[in-house]
Design an enzyme around this catalytic site. Structure first.
Site, short mmCIF file in Angstrom:
data_model
loop_
_atom_site.label_atom_id
_atom_site.label_comp_id
_atom_site.label_asym_id
_atom_site.label_seq_id
_atom_site.Cartn_x
_atom_site.Cartn_y
_atom_site.Cartn_z
CG ASP A 73 -0.25 2.06 4.98
OD1 ASP A 73 -0.73 3.19 5.21
OD2 ASP A 73 -0.90 1.01 5.14
CB THR A 74 5.28 0.57 2.94
OG1 THR A 74 4.79 0.04 1.72
CG2 THR A 74 4.51 0.01 4.12
NE ARG A 75 4.15 4.96 -4.11
CZ ARG A 75 3.89 3.97 -4.98
NH1 ARG A 75 4.89 3.40 -5.61
NH2 ARG A 75 2.67 3.59 -5.20
CD GLU B 117 -0.68 -4.95 -6.49
OE1 GLU B 117 -0.49 -3.91 -7.13
OE2 GLU B 117 -0.06 -5.20 -5.44
NE ARG C 128 -3.84 2.25 0.86
CZ ARG C 128 -4.77 2.73 0.11
NH1 ARG C 128 -4.95 2.24 -1.09
NH2 ARG C 128 -5.54 3.69 0.54
N GLY C 129 0.91 1.94 -1.11
CA GLY C 129 1.82 3.05 -1.30
C GLY C 129 1.83 4.07 -0.19
N GLY D 76 0.25 5.62 -20.12
CA GLY D 76 -0.66 5.26 -21.19
C GLY D 76 -1.01 3.79 -21.25
#
Length: 174
Positions: free
Chosen positions: A35-37, A99, A32-33, A65
């Protein structure tokens, strides 16, 4: 290390050899970006890159695109390993849950090796879908546009991956 099963694969990867025919990536990172990216996942990705492990993460590999869903599915299917970083808001994201369901399908049908990382969450909350995961699924259940079968598939996938042995990282742990 949260030891709930003996299924944790060794992460001795080499980008020069792939045991899955047609594999483009050594590792697919599911996270989850928000939270942890910019913390754990960036550090993990960079560590892999430095030692020659080809890792897929959405911010680096998606082409402008292109249809995001199909490229993510292809990246999962073309990886040897999937590392699922469960964080507090992971289950809030339908994208992450899709995912995860695809990762479990590839684990069953293509031999994808899966390693969970429990990032500041209790592994039992993941397995049992309690705490923040229960709240997230309650919200998904309220959404009439989400098929109930899909929600059950997400829950089953989360339970399956949550039952694997993995890394349990607590806040301020080094």
């Amino acid at each position: 290390m949260a030891s709930t099963s003996s299924e944790t694969p060794s992460l001795s990867l080499s980008s020069s050899s792939s045991s899955i025919p047609g594999s483009n990536y050594d590792v697919f990172l599911s996270f989850r970006g928000e939270d942890t990216r910019h913390s754990f996942t960036d550090h993990l990705y960079e560590a892999f890159r430095l030692i020659g492990i080809e890792a897929f993460r959405d911010s680096e590999k998606l082409q402008l695109g292109q249809e995001i869903a199909s490229e993510l599915i292809q990246a999962i299917e073309n990886s040897q390993y999937a590392i699922v970083v469960f964080s507090e808001k992971y289950a809030d994201s339908r994208w992450c849950l899709d995912e995860l369901a695809e990762i479990v399908e590839c684990k069953k049908n293509k031999g994808l090796k899966v390693v969970p990382v429990f990032y500041h969450v209790d592994p039992s909350d993941v397995r049992k879908q309690t705490g923040p995961f229960e709240k997230a699924f309650d919200e998904h259940q309220k959404n009439d546009r989400i098929d109930r079968e899909k929600i059950q598939k997400w829950k089953d996938a989360m339970r399956e991956v949550g039952n694997l042995s993995g890394e349990h990282l607590l806040p301020h742990q080094r």
